[in-house]
Design an enzyme around this catalytic site. Structure first.
Site, PDB file in Angstrom:
ATOM      1  N   GLY A  15      56.371  14.088  51.391  1.00 67.37           N
ATOM      2  CA  GLY A  15      56.616  15.236  52.274  1.00 67.37           C
ATOM      3  C   GLY A  15      56.872  16.504  51.470  1.00 67.37           C
ATOM      4  O   GLY A  15      57.521  16.452  50.435  1.00 67.37           O
ATOM      5  N   THR A 144      62.564  16.255  46.952  1.00 70.68           N
ATOM      6  CA  THR A 144      62.620  15.777  48.342  1.00 70.68           C
ATOM      7  C   THR A 144      63.756  16.472  49.083  1.00 70.68           C
ATOM      8  O   THR A 144      64.864  16.603  48.549  1.00 70.68           O
ATOM      9  CB  THR A 144      62.806  14.249  48.481  1.00 70.68           C
ATOM     10  OG1 THR A 144      63.107  13.948  49.849  1.00 70.68           O
ATOM     11  CG2 THR A 144      63.919  13.654  47.628  1.00 70.68           C
ATOM     12  N   ASP A 146      65.196  15.178  51.398  1.00 68.12           N
ATOM     13  CA  ASP A 146      66.119  14.111  51.821  1.00 68.12           C
ATOM     14  C   ASP A 146      67.282  13.927  50.848  1.00 68.12           C
ATOM     15  O   ASP A 146      68.296  13.331  51.214  1.00 68.12           O
ATOM     16  CB  ASP A 146      65.382  12.769  51.943  1.00 68.12           C
ATOM     17  CG  ASP A 146      64.274  12.809  52.977  1.00 68.12           C
ATOM     18  OD1 ASP A 146      64.213  13.785  53.738  1.00 68.12           O
ATOM     19  OD2 ASP A 146      63.476  11.858  52.997  1.00 68.12           O
ATOM     20  N   MET A 190      66.015  15.946  59.757  1.00 63.16           N
ATOM     21  CA  MET A 190      65.275  14.954  58.949  1.00 63.16           C
ATOM     22  C   MET A 190      66.174  14.295  57.908  1.00 63.16           C
ATOM     23  O   MET A 190      67.374  14.554  57.850  1.00 63.16           O
ATOM     24  CB  MET A 190      64.102  15.625  58.252  1.00 63.16           C
ATOM     25  CG  MET A 190      62.866  15.784  59.114  1.00 63.16           C
ATOM     26  SD  MET A 190      61.520  16.452  58.101  1.00 63.16           S
ATOM     27  CE  MET A 190      60.141  16.262  59.214  1.00 63.16           C
ATOM     28  N   ARG A 192      65.381  10.878  56.929  1.00 56.79           N
ATOM     29  CA  ARG A 192      65.091   9.446  57.035  1.00 56.79           C
ATOM     30  C   ARG A 192      66.386   8.618  57.071  1.00 56.79           C
ATOM     31  O   ARG A 192      67.188   8.845  57.961  1.00 56.79           O
ATOM     32  CB  ARG A 192      64.184   9.020  55.885  1.00 56.79           C
ATOM     33  CG  ARG A 192      63.396   7.784  56.191  1.00 56.79           C
ATOM     34  CD  ARG A 192      62.304   7.556  55.197  1.00 56.79           C
ATOM     35  NE  ARG A 192      61.059   8.139  55.648  1.00 56.79           N
ATOM     36  CZ  ARG A 192      60.115   8.595  54.852  1.00 56.79           C
ATOM     37  NH1 ARG A 192      60.286   8.592  53.553  1.00 56.79           N
ATOM     38  NH2 ARG A 192      58.993   9.061  55.345  1.00 56.79           N
TER      39      ARG A 192
END
Ligand code: F6P
Length: 412
Positions: A15, A144, A146, A190, A192
């Protein structure tokens, strides 16, 4: 400074983030400055490389102004992929093909900018090179939103996404309070299976903002009934609530909350489900079960990873630095490693780059520690906020043309 005359290839995978192109700029500029003969870009990562989709970056990034624009351009300039290489022992043919293409372009240094799954690619390619006596060096450049990569203090891309999330949460809170009627606004973030980004919504809280009322991170099992009870209790004190939930929340039986909806499942090559609909599911439940309560579900979706008009300067600078550090290390002979960020101090914030074995990073998800989530499991602690705050500092002004930020596009 030793100069290197070999060719370099760089790719982007997974991503995108608002600053992934700053890492590309760091690889490109450092490789050129240190004497690389050619710097190639692979289009759509390893997947594109297998189809020999390769460009000479000098044909596209032609000036210092282009490099400055690249740093301010969101998304992956070279395109991306979610492509999983097989285990080496399962299929050597695909590796033979990749190495044949790399040899054709006389590649000596290979850089891959990505997260967990991309580090799996670096791990496998560097292993294959060693097993087969190839001299090509493989280096991972972390990225990332994340923030779930192991070992590194944080990942480039996280700080800018956190800055956007906290900023827009402040704005949503102001908007959500206007009517004085009973309402619940649920924002979906977001990340995950890691709650770093959802926790970052807490940074909205300050002198001029009350912050979100509740935050739910995927590190803890989500209890829908308990959530409904908390809303009822909070509504006794204030009519309008703003709640942040992670896209990766799971209920006790292991299903994602978004799987409680009738979403069609999309699963990528790494087996990751597309997570979307948690906020919508919860907002609809509240609408059905709390008479007269207005609800709104706001999914930040890709906005949180492409908002290059509000990047953190700390983040964009570090993204460039990890790209440069990867080139320096590879040119000095390193392979099978990823660049990590090591925090030296919080105040003043000081971070340096270092190297770490990619085998100990790939495929591991770094979660928010339990002690950084409050006891009732619905907010983050001050330690969490102290960790994130330095990463969102300062801005990089967009280059505005005709009233809009200018980006660098890869021309055909
Ligand atoms: O890994 C980064 C990330 O943005 C996650 O937060 C999110 O779940 C996922 O990518 C979405 O992936 P895609 O863009 O492939 O749907």
């Amino acid at each position: 400074m030793a100069t290197v005359m070999g060719n370099v290839i760089v790719g982007q995978s997974g991503g995108p983030t608002a600053v992934i192109n700053s890492s590309l700029a760091g690889v490109y500029k450092t490789a050129r400055d240190r004497g690389a003969k050619k710097v190639y870009g692979m289009l759509h990562g390893v997947q594109g490389l297998l189809q020999e989709k390769v460009v000479d970056l000098a044909d596209h990034i032609k000036s210092d102004l282009d490099i400055d624009l690249l740093k301010r351009t969101p998304s992956s300039y070279l395109g991306s992929c979610r492509f999983k290489l097989p285990e080496i022992k399962e299929d050597t043919e695909i590796y033979d093909r990749i190495f044949a293409i790399l040899d054709k372009y006389e590649i000596e240094y290979f850089f891959y900018i990505g997260g967990n799954d991309s580090m799996d690619t670096i791990k496998k390619l560097s292993d294959y090179a060693i097993l087969n006596g190839s001299k090509i060096r493989f280096m991972g450049v972390p990225k990332t939103i994340d923030n779930d990569l192991a070992v590194t203090d944080h990942t480039p891309g996280f700080g800018s996404a956190a800055k956007y999330i906290a900023s827009i949460t402040k704005e949503i809170i102001r908007d959500g309070l206007v009517y004085g009627n009973q309402s619940v606004t649920i924002i979906e973030i977001m990340g995950r299976n890691a709650g770093w980004l959802t926790g970052a919504a807490a940074l909205a809280k300050g002198e001029d903002c009350e912050g979100p009322d509740l935050l739910y991170l995927p590190e803890l099992t989500f209890d829908v009934d308990d959530f409904m009870k908390k809303i009822a209790a909070l509504h006794k004190e204030k009519p309008a609530l703003v709640i942040a939930v992670s896209e990766g929340l799971k209920v006790a039986d292991g299903r994602y909350v978004c799987e409680l909806t009738d979403n069609v499942d999309f699963v990528d090559a790494f087996g990751h489900k597309q997570l979307t609909g948690t906020a919508r599911y919860l907002a609809e439940k509240i609408s059905r079960e709390v008479p007269g309560c207005k609800t709104r579900a706001i999914e930040f979706n890709s906005l949180q990873r492409c908002a290059s008009h509000i990047v953190s300067r700390v983040d964009v600078t570090e993204a460039f630095q990890v790209g440069g550090a990867a080139v320096k290390a590879a040119f000095e002979g390193e392979t099978g490693k990823m660049i990590i960020l090591k925090r030296i101090s919080d105040d003043p914030y000081l971070c340096v780059t270092d190297l770490f074995d990619v085998h100990k990073i790939a495929n591991i998800e770094k979660k928010v520690p339990r002690e950084w989530i409050n006891e009732t499991g619905d907010y983050v602690t001050q330690e969490f906020i102290n960790y994130v705050r330095p990463l969102i500092q300062a801005e990089l002004t967009a280059m505005m043309v005709d009233g809009l930020p200018r980006h660098l596009r890869l021309e055909d």
